[in-house]
Design a protein around this motif. Structure first.
Motif, PDB file in Angstrom:
ATOM      1  N   LEU A  46      46.456  33.927  55.884  1.00  0.00           N
ATOM      2  CA  LEU A  46      45.797  33.612  54.637  1.00  0.00           C
ATOM      3  C   LEU A  46      45.634  34.621  53.687  1.00  0.00           C
ATOM      4  O   LEU A  46      45.361  33.786  52.614  1.00  0.00           O
ATOM      5  N   GLN A  47      45.401  35.898  53.741  1.00  0.00           N
ATOM      6  CA  GLN A  47      45.571  36.919  53.369  1.00  0.00           C
ATOM      7  C   GLN A  47      46.362  36.283  51.436  1.00  0.00           C
ATOM      8  O   GLN A  47      46.432  36.669  51.155  1.00  0.00           O
ATOM      9  N   ASP A  48      47.489  36.112  51.977  1.00  0.00           N
ATOM     10  CA  ASP A  48      48.919  35.776  50.782  1.00  0.00           C
ATOM     11  C   ASP A  48      48.190  34.536  49.890  1.00  0.00           C
ATOM     12  O   ASP A  48      48.200  34.734  48.416  1.00  0.00           O
ATOM     13  N   LEU A  49      47.670  33.335  50.519  1.00  0.00           N
ATOM     14  CA  LEU A  49      46.951  32.455  50.059  1.00  0.00           C
ATOM     15  C   LEU A  49      45.888  32.523  49.086  1.00  0.00           C
ATOM     16  O   LEU A  49      45.504  32.221  47.871  1.00  0.00           O
ATOM     17  N   LYS A  50      45.341  33.966  49.726  1.00  0.00           N
ATOM     18  CA  LYS A  50      44.028  34.237  48.866  1.00  0.00           C
ATOM     19  C   LYS A  50      44.078  34.700  48.008  1.00  0.00           C
ATOM     20  O   LYS A  50      43.458  34.499  46.835  1.00  0.00           O
ATOM     21  N   SER A  51      45.452  35.345  47.280  1.00  0.00           N
ATOM     22  CA  SER A  51      44.723  35.835  46.431  1.00  0.00           C
ATOM     23  C   SER A  51      45.965  35.075  45.548  1.00  0.00           C
ATOM     24  O   SER A  51      46.181  34.652  44.671  1.00  0.00           O
ATOM     25  N   ARG A  52      47.107  34.311  46.120  1.00  0.00           N
ATOM     26  CA  ARG A  52      47.062  33.485  44.897  1.00  0.00           C
ATOM     27  C   ARG A  52      46.829  31.863  44.500  1.00  0.00           C
ATOM     28  O   ARG A  52      46.971  31.492  43.543  1.00  0.00           O
ATOM     29  N   PHE A  53      45.229  31.654  45.476  1.00  0.00           N
ATOM     30  CA  PHE A  53      45.785  30.610  45.160  1.00  0.00           C
ATOM     31  C   PHE A  53      44.332  30.311  44.991  1.00  0.00           C
ATOM     32  O   PHE A  53      43.171  29.151  44.575  1.00  0.00           O
ATOM     33  N   LYS A  54      43.499  31.523  45.146  1.00  0.00           N
ATOM     34  CA  LYS A  54      41.813  31.851  45.398  1.00  0.00           C
ATOM     35  C   LYS A  54      41.369  31.217  46.101  1.00  0.00           C
ATOM     36  O   LYS A  54      40.063  30.658  46.384  1.00  0.00           O
ATOM     37  N   LEU A  55      41.648  31.203  47.469  1.00  0.00           N
ATOM     38  CA  LEU A  55      41.042  30.244  48.785  1.00  0.00           C
ATOM     39  C   LEU A  55      40.303  32.080  49.108  1.00  0.00           C
ATOM     40  O   LEU A  55      40.866  32.406  49.765  1.00  0.00           O
ATOM     41  N   TYR A  56      39.174  31.454  49.383  1.00  0.00           N
ATOM     42  CA  TYR A  56      38.128  32.712  49.861  1.00  0.00           C
ATOM     43  C   TYR A  56      37.270  32.337  50.736  1.00  0.00           C
ATOM     44  O   TYR A  56      36.927  33.493  51.021  1.00  0.00           O
TER      45      TYR A  56
END
Length: 154
Positions: free
Chosen positions: A92-102
């Motif tokens: 989910l680290q990649d998703l965190k930066s791409r989609f602001k998933l915190y």
């Protein structure tokens, strides 16, 4: 009204095309964790069957069944199940930066809670289905346990 159209366009252009791949990425560790829960339940019930076949002791069977009922709350035994889902942290680290998933930790924690709940339901159902058979002929108990286990796993 003035925000709806741009928001829909943004979702359609920037999020929707990636949803399938995101779900596939998430489902790998989640499915793996739930498979581990299933395997743990299967293993624990098989140990009860083997122990009963060796001892033929109804008192020990009751103790083993009581122990099975605590399985969802046994953090040591449930740990391998939980570890499978911890892989989401990296994915989910990649998703965190791409989609602001915190809230990655929240996703992992909720998944682990569902895994514990699934195990609770499995052992409760097993106990409910097996309970009337405890008074049965001890020669049939192991077979009955196996049948109930298969029914729960189904």
């Amino acid at each position: 009204a003035s925000v709806s159209e741009p928001a829909q366009k943004c979702c359609t252009d920037n999020i929707q095309p990636f949803l399938t791949s995101i779900l596939e990425e998430l489902m790998g560790p989640i499915s793996s964790g739930f498979t581990e829960v299933r395997s743990l339940f299967d293993k624990e019930v098989n140990e009860i069957i083997q122990d009963f076949q060796k001892t033929n002791d109804m008192t020990r069977l009751k103790e083993n069944m009581d122990q099975l009922m605590t399985l969802p709350f046994n953090s040591v035994k449930m740990e391998p199940c939980y570890l499978k889902v911890n892989l989401l942290q990296e994915l989910l680290q990649d998703l965190k930066s791409r989609f602001k998933l915190y809230h990655i930790d929240f996703v992992i924690q909720r998944t682990q809670n569902f895994m514990q709940e699934l195990m609770e339901n499995a052992v409760y159902t097993f106990e409910q289905l097996f309970s009337p058979s405890r008074q049965a002929d001890s020669a049939k108990v192991a077979t009955t346990i196996e049948k109930v286990k298969l029914r729960v796993l189904k």
